[in-house]
Design a protein around this motif. Structure first.
Motif, short mmCIF file in Angstrom:
data_model
loop_
_atom_site.label_atom_id
_atom_site.label_comp_id
_atom_site.label_asym_id
_atom_site.label_seq_id
_atom_site.Cartn_x
_atom_site.Cartn_y
_atom_site.Cartn_z
N TYR A 135 0.84 -1.21 0.00
CA TYR A 135 0.00 0.00 0.00
C TYR A 135 0.87 1.25 0.00
O TYR A 135 0.65 2.19 -0.79
CB TYR A 135 -0.91 -0.01 1.23
CG TYR A 135 -1.61 1.31 1.46
CD1 TYR A 135 -2.81 1.60 0.83
CD2 TYR A 135 -1.06 2.28 2.30
CE1 TYR A 135 -3.44 2.82 1.02
CE2 TYR A 135 -1.67 3.49 2.50
CZ TYR A 135 -2.86 3.76 1.86
OH TYR A 135 -3.47 4.96 2.05
N VAL A 136 1.85 1.28 0.88
CA VAL A 136 2.71 2.46 0.99
C VAL A 136 3.47 2.69 -0.32
O VAL A 136 3.52 3.82 -0.84
CB VAL A 136 3.69 2.29 2.17
CG1 VAL A 136 4.75 3.39 2.15
CG2 VAL A 136 2.94 2.33 3.49
N LEU A 275 -6.81 12.41 -1.71
CA LEU A 275 -5.95 13.03 -0.71
C LEU A 275 -5.71 12.10 0.47
O LEU A 275 -4.59 12.03 1.00
CB LEU A 275 -6.57 14.34 -0.23
CG LEU A 275 -6.68 15.46 -1.26
CD1 LEU A 275 -7.33 16.69 -0.65
CD2 LEU A 275 -5.31 15.83 -1.81
N VAL A 276 -6.75 11.38 0.91
CA VAL A 276 -6.60 10.50 2.09
C VAL A 276 -5.65 9.35 1.79
O VAL A 276 -4.71 9.08 2.55
CB VAL A 276 -7.98 9.98 2.54
CG1 VAL A 276 -7.83 8.83 3.53
CG2 VAL A 276 -8.78 11.11 3.18
N PHE A 277 -5.86 8.64 0.68
CA PHE A 277 -5.03 7.49 0.39
C PHE A 277 -3.58 7.90 0.10
O PHE A 277 -2.64 7.18 0.46
CB PHE A 277 -5.61 6.70 -0.79
CG PHE A 277 -6.77 5.83 -0.41
CD1 PHE A 277 -6.57 4.55 0.08
CD2 PHE A 277 -8.07 6.29 -0.53
CE1 PHE A 277 -7.63 3.75 0.43
CE2 PHE A 277 -9.15 5.50 -0.17
CZ PHE A 277 -8.93 4.22 0.31
N TYR A 278 -3.41 9.04 -0.55
CA TYR A 278 -2.06 9.52 -0.85
C TYR A 278 -1.34 9.96 0.42
O TYR A 278 -0.21 9.53 0.69
CB TYR A 278 -2.14 10.67 -1.86
CG TYR A 278 -0.80 11.28 -2.21
CD1 TYR A 278 0.07 10.63 -3.07
CD2 TYR A 278 -0.43 12.52 -1.70
CE1 TYR A 278 1.29 11.19 -3.40
CE2 TYR A 278 0.79 13.09 -2.03
CZ TYR A 278 1.64 12.42 -2.88
OH TYR A 278 2.85 12.98 -3.20
N THR A 279 -1.98 10.79 1.22
CA THR A 279 -1.33 11.32 2.42
C THR A 279 -1.13 10.22 3.47
O THR A 279 -0.13 10.23 4.19
CB THR A 279 -2.17 12.46 3.02
OG1 THR A 279 -2.45 13.43 2.00
CG2 THR A 279 -1.45 13.14 4.16
N ALA A 280 -2.07 9.27 3.55
CA ALA A 280 -1.94 8.19 4.54
C ALA A 280 -0.70 7.35 4.28
O ALA A 280 -0.10 6.81 5.23
CB ALA A 280 -3.18 7.31 4.52
N SER A 281 -0.28 7.22 3.02
CA SER A 281 0.93 6.44 2.73
C SER A 281 2.16 7.11 3.32
O SER A 281 3.07 6.44 3.82
CB SER A 281 1.08 6.26 1.22
OG SER A 281 1.28 7.50 0.57
#
Length: 399
Positions: A135-136, A275-281
């Protein structure tokens, strides 16, 4: 005959008289700084003067008087009431609130997801560990702009149309977005929010008291359970005092769209997911590095006390890792807020989109861009101030 001797006044030992002199290194340093500041101010004044002169020669109007003129365009998604003849000031306020809505919800969701993925990198389960790693590596290395476009295509092309909208009770999912029941706002809901605010204040005070009690006696008190219970009780009391309103605005199918109720547009959902999936990585990597910075001896010490691995992570490792996590975490929050400006590519009416429309209609480019800069600067400074306060409160106190 009395003789008076002249005694020269000398400065007391230990006290230095400071004077700005070209001969002293400190004096030259002050002079250099003053000259640099004055030069920068003079350069800015020169640029402003030349810009205003050139605009006047070309007949270009300047000033912020346009803010009180009618905006003249519809805004697809609004937080406050908006009419066709509303002013530019109201339009900018809507754009700012839409940006703030994405930023606040995005920061909360990205933090939760990022912490879970970051902790999952240390899972004893091989599959969980590798899924978190994949995921990351995937979301961190795909440009956020491309991710926004992909999510927008998912929510506008792959979902069913209005006639075939997925329905679960009073919830609808289609190309028009997500529609859900929303309470009819009355005095009871307002008092319930007041109760929540009072409950959070009590939780903060009680947490400090519990920590002081632990420092004195070594005995712990339940903090989260008590704080949550008091907050819920205060909210329910506020709702009851306000008349216990229970009326709901339910969505229903119309001829062209889902009418009534609450709704999230596909543009908002696509922006939020991107934004959530990108920043969460990135947050996951921040959390992973923070956990890795805690020495192995802390894990062994918590295990020797009989703590499980989850308890060790929650009570021993993460509190110590916060001093490493919080500073880069602040940068990720700021990045998420500023990356929301990419929403102009998918048609979500946030601040930059409103500024572009204003620029095209009025030609006030400098004024519109200065408002955008001021809003983003204010949001960034507020975020930094809150995170600095949290960093100071979470710092390990030496005795």
């Amino acid at each position: 005959m009395t003789h008076f001797s002249m005694i020269e006044a000398r400065p007391l030992p230990g006290k230095k008289t400071r004077s700005i002199s070209w001969r002293s290194r400190e004096g030259r340093s002050v002079i250099y700084q003053v000259v640099a500041i004055l030069s920068a101010l003079a350069l800015v004044a020169l640029l402003v003067r030349n810009t205003l002169t050139n605009m006047r020669l070309r007949g270009i109007q300047s000033g912020y008087d346009f803010l009180f003129q009618p905006f003249g365009f519809d805004i697809s998604e609004t937080v406050i009431e908006y009419a066709h003849n509303s002013s530019y000031f109201v339009a900018f306020a809507i754009g700012m609130l839409n940006t703030l809505k994405v930023a606040v919800i995005g920061i909360l969701l990205a933090t939760v997801l990022g912490v879970l993925v970051g902790v999952g990198r240390f899972s004893a389960n091989f599959l969980v560990r590798k899924i978190c790693y994949a995921y990351v590596e995937f979301f961190r290395n795909v440009p956020v702009y491309l991710q926004l476009l992909i999510w927008y295509l998912v929510f506008t092309e792959m979902l069913p149309d209005l006639d075939n909208a997925w329905n679960a009770g009073h919830f609808f999912l289609s190309k028009n977005g997500i529609s859900f029941p929303w309470p009819v706002w009355q005095w009871g809901q307002t008092l319930a929010l007041v109760g929540v605010a009072l409950g959070l204040v009590f939780a903060w005070i009680y947490r400090r008291m519990a920590r002081a009690h632990f420092d004195r006696t070594g005995n712990t008190r339940p903090v989260w359970a008590v704080s949550l219970a008091v907050t819920l009780v205060m909210a329910v009391l506020g709702w009851l005092v306000g008349g216990a309103p229970n009326e709901w605005d339910l969505p229903k199918k119309g001829d062209f769209q889902i009418e009534d109720g609450g709704a999230f547009s596909p543009e908002f959902i696509a922006l939020l997911c991107g934004l959530v999936f990108y920043t969460a990585s990135f947050i996951a990597e921040v959390v992973r590095s923070g956990i890795a910075s805690v020495s192995l001896g802390q894990h062994e010490a918590s295990a020797s006390l009989g703590l499980s691995k989850n308890q060790s992570m929650r009570l021993v490792v993460l509190p110590q890792a916060l001093r490493v996590i919080i500073p880069p975490l602040t940068s990720q929050y700021l990045n998420l807020t500023k990356n929301s400006s990419l929403a102009v590519a998918i048609g979500y009416p946030e601040l930059v989109s409103i500024a572009n429309t204003t620029l095209n209609q009025t030609g006030r480019a400098i004024e519109a861009l200065s408002i955008v800069m001021l809003v983003y600067l204010t949001l960034s400074l507020l975020t930094s101030a809150l995170m600095n306060w949290f960093n100071a409160s979470a710092a390990i106190q030496e005795r």
